[in-house]
Design an enzyme around this catalytic site. Structure first.
Site, PDB file in Angstrom:
ATOM      1  N   MET A   1      97.813   7.848  21.625  1.00 39.30           N
ATOM      2  CA  MET A   1      97.455   8.717  20.523  1.00 39.30           C
ATOM      3  C   MET A   1      97.252  10.124  21.058  1.00 39.30           C
ATOM      4  SD  MET A   1      94.015   8.678  18.185  1.00 39.30           S
ATOM      5  CE  MET A   1      92.874   8.837  19.543  1.00 39.30           C
ATOM      6  N   PRO A   2      98.235  11.015  20.954  1.00 40.98           N
ATOM      7  CA  PRO A   2      98.055  12.402  21.362  1.00 40.98           C
ATOM      8  C   PRO A   2      97.052  13.108  20.448  1.00 40.98           C
ATOM      9  CG  PRO A   2     100.373  11.898  21.068  1.00 40.98           C
ATOM     10  CD  PRO A   2      99.603  10.745  20.538  1.00 40.98           C
ATOM     11  N   TYR A   3      96.285  13.988  21.042  1.00 40.98           N
ATOM     12  CA  TYR A   3      95.256  14.731  20.312  1.00 40.98           C
ATOM     13  C   TYR A   3      95.286  16.176  20.767  1.00 40.98           C
ATOM     14  CZ  TYR A   3      90.511  16.354  19.246  1.00 40.98           C
ATOM     15  OH  TYR A   3      89.435  17.073  18.814  1.00 40.98           O
TER      16      TYR A   3
END
Length: 65
Positions: free
Chosen positions: A1-3
């Site tokens: 999950m890129p943030y």
């Protein structure tokens, strides 16, 4: 999950339309460069008051006067 957490100095120029464009384009960068899925990419925009941000030991609100 890129943030991605993007912090900006609060400005009238930061319209909802501009923020939507930033979210879209930043998401696309992660898709293009890192092959991430857009549906799992999170972008958060935080707007900071100019008197709460300092550069070179001076508040941005003072530098902009």
């Amino acid at each position: 999950m890129p943030y991605i957490n993007l912090q900006l100095i609060k400005s009238d120029a930061n319209t909802n339309e501009k923020k939507a464009e930033l979210i879209s384009k930043l998401t696309q960068v992660l898709v293009d460069v890192l092959d991430k899925k857009p549906e799992s990419t999170h972008v958060v925009i935080s707007e900071i008051e100019a008197n709460d941000w300092g550069v070179g030991g001076i508040q941005v609100s003072e530098r902009n006067k």
